[in-house]
Design an enzyme around this catalytic site. Structure first.
Site, PDB file in Angstrom:
ATOM      1  N   LYS A  78       0.853  -1.192   0.000  1.00  0.00           N
ATOM      2  CA  LYS A  78       0.000   0.000   0.000  1.00  0.00           C
ATOM      3  C   LYS A  78       0.890   1.243   0.000  1.00  0.00           C
ATOM      4  O   LYS A  78       1.901   1.288   0.715  1.00  0.00           O
ATOM      5  CB  LYS A  78      -0.903  -0.020   1.235  1.00  0.00           C
ATOM      6  CG  LYS A  78      -1.928   1.098   1.294  1.00  0.00           C
ATOM      7  CD  LYS A  78      -2.832   0.920   2.519  1.00  0.00           C
ATOM      8  CE  LYS A  78      -3.880   2.014   2.624  1.00  0.00           C
ATOM      9  NZ  LYS A  78      -4.770   1.826   3.803  1.00  0.00           N
ATOM     10  N   SER A 153      -9.686   1.675   2.853  1.00  0.00           N
ATOM     11  CA  SER A 153      -8.828   2.450   1.977  1.00  0.00           C
ATOM     12  C   SER A 153      -7.776   1.627   1.246  1.00  0.00           C
ATOM     13  O   SER A 153      -7.154   2.114   0.300  1.00  0.00           O
ATOM     14  CB  SER A 153      -8.118   3.538   2.793  1.00  0.00           C
ATOM     15  OG  SER A 153      -7.249   2.961   3.767  1.00  0.00           O
ATOM     16  N   SER A 177      -9.914  -0.723   7.135  1.00  0.00           N
ATOM     17  CA  SER A 177      -9.347  -0.559   5.794  1.00  0.00           C
ATOM     18  C   SER A 177      -8.599  -1.764   5.256  1.00  0.00           C
ATOM     19  O   SER A 177      -8.174  -1.761   4.098  1.00  0.00           O
ATOM     20  CB  SER A 177      -8.427   0.664   5.753  1.00  0.00           C
ATOM     21  OG  SER A 177      -9.191   1.844   5.817  1.00  0.00           O
TER      22      SER A 177
END
Length: 486
Positions: A78, A153, A177
């Site tokens: 990420k 996210s 997330s």
């Protein structure tokens, strides 16, 4: 096909000399070139670095000295984790050109284990969102239906695993997330206990809630990756010095005699009937394997969402104050003075959702309102924590839906409050600092994945993973793959 294998299956191929890390890295890079223009999981692809790392892993296997079970395994990260010499944007224009001079501790640990880093993955800007639509650059698509969101996210991290664009990935979970996008994309996503994994080098959103964790194609993969990244880190003052068990060794222990709590507050009006049916069927499956179930109450669950959306924005308003055009990233030219430069830079660099949360948080912390909002939210957080403490006096784990519904269409949730409700079942776990995992538990009639959430006691990821594996061992949901063509 190498890209369809799990981490442990791919590692076994390497050890049997049936494949090499370079062959695996090339297969993944080819698949990224062919399919990522559709899925849009990657923010940055680091092909040259990946091939160099894979070649080094080849040499270790050829010399009979691999570093371990993750040696040569292709990962995605990420884009909120600092990577030395690789652009780290947080999917924000304000950090569009930021190149960190150091690696986050979790990245350093993966590299030390021999992992091959394929690149950085798209996300909601500064991890603020539940759909990856808040990325400043583009929206990642759900591999099961390209018209739908992958969740957020960590949407890029979840989509990459689901589409076989990485063997495993790292994401972060502040209010759900990791678990919510894992549920939307049909893979395994684990949020560790707060303090289990170092946050050093993780670009902060809400420091008392943020936690790094893995996405994997099955439970064993999640266990292997957690093993590699867990442990005390003196560089992170919130890292806790407790022993890290051998997660993989405990996976096949089964659930006979395990006490499972079913919280009534997680089966409420508005829960998708197909999600409820799948989760209740999963509970019956666990009971059929010898687990004991009983009802538990988490009475302050309904207040968790409101408390979170005071605490997290308050911490974000403080953490994001550093992006002022002086030390990091973007600086808009032509300002009249220092204040004008701050205003122009932050106005151009932050997206609408980040601005909304910074304003909410700044208001909640302002003189005259601190006790009324932030102070009250902290009290609610304590009540949520006590709910879990009381429940875990009677049960070993709690099982519930990960999300109230399944992946929704892009642009369908323009109202921020409707978007925030996606996290109603995951946020309490963050407020309490507990571990939780989402695993595949079925599909809707339209073919969209459904997630089952298993919540454990603090630092008891081993039991969470053992229960998840017991369910996975007698079901085949994790074996399904989305149909993607170039």
């Amino acid at each position: 096909m190498l890209t369809g294998l799990s981490v442990h299956e791919l590692g076994a191929r390497f050890r049997r000399k049936e494949a090499t890390p370079t062959q695996a890295a090339r297969a993944y890079l080819d698949r990224i070139s062919a399919l990522d223009p559709k899925v849009k999981a990657y923010m940055t692809v680091t092909a040259d670095r990946a091939l160099a790392q894979a070649a080094a892993a080849d040499a270790r296997f050829q010399s009979g000295a691999p570093l371990g079970l993750l040696d040569g395994i292709p990962f995605g990260l990420k884009d909120v984790l600092c990577t030395r010499g690789i652009r780290t944007t947080c999917s924000s224009k304000i950090l569009e050109t930021f190149v960190p001079p150091y690696d986050a501790t979790v990245v350093a640990k993966l590299l030390a284990a021999g992992a091959v880093i394929l690149g950085k993955l798209n996300m909601d800007e500064f991890a603020m969102g539940s759909s990856t639509e808040n990325s400043a650059f583009f929206t990642t698509r759900n591999p099961w239906d390209l018209a739908r969101v992958p969740g957020g996210s960590s949407g890029g991290a979840a989509a990459a695993v689901a589409a076989d664009l990485a063997a495993a990935t790292l994401g972060t979970d502040t209010g759900g997330s990791i678990r919510q996008p894992a549920a939307f994309c049909g893979n395994v996503g684990l949020k560790p206990t707060y303090g289990r994994v170092s946050r050093y080098g993780l670009i902060a959103f809400a420091s008392s809630l943020d936690q790094v964790g893995p996405f994997g194609k099955d439970v064993r993969d999640a266990a292997l990756v957690l093993q590699a990244i867990a442990g005390h880190d003196p560089m992170d003052s919130t890292s806790v010095d407790v022993a890290v068990p051998d997660y993989a060794a405990e996976l096949e222990g089964g659930v006979r005699g395990l006490r499972i709590g079913i919280p009534a507050e997680y089966f409420i009006e508005g829960l998708d009937p197909e999600v409820e049916a799948a989760v209740r069927a999963a509970i019956e499956t666990l009971r059929g394997r010898g687990a004991e179930t009983q009802s538990v109450s988490l009475p302050h669950t309904e207040y968790g969402l409101a408390a979170y959306y005071v605490i997290a924005p308050a911490e974000a308003s403080s953490n994001l104050a550093r992006y002022d055009g002086v030390k990091y990233g973007l600086r808009v030219p032509g300002a009249r003075d220092l204040i004008d430069m701050y205003s122009r830079t932050r106005g151009a660099g932050f997206g609408a959702e980040v601005k909304r949360r910074v304003m909410l948080g700044t208001y909640a912390l302002s003189a005259g309102y601190y006790d009324a909002y932030y102070g009250q939210a902290l009290k609610v957080r304590t009540l949520v924590q006590r709910d879990f403490q009381r429940a875990f006096e009677r049960v070993d784990i709690i099982v519930a839906p990960t999300t109230p519904g399944v992946a929704f269409k892009m642009g369908e949730r323009e109202d921020p409050l409707q978007m925030y409700l996606n996290d109603v079942f995951t946020i309490p776990v963050n407020l309490a600092g507990l571990p939780g995992v989402s695993i595949p538990a079925g599909f809707t009639q339209t073919g969209l994945p459904i997630g089952l959430q298993i919540i454990g006691k603090a630092f008891d990821e081993a039991t969470v993973l053992r229960a998840a594996r017991a369910y996975e061992a007698v079901t085949a949901w994790h074996e399904r793959k989305p149909e993607l063509t170039p």
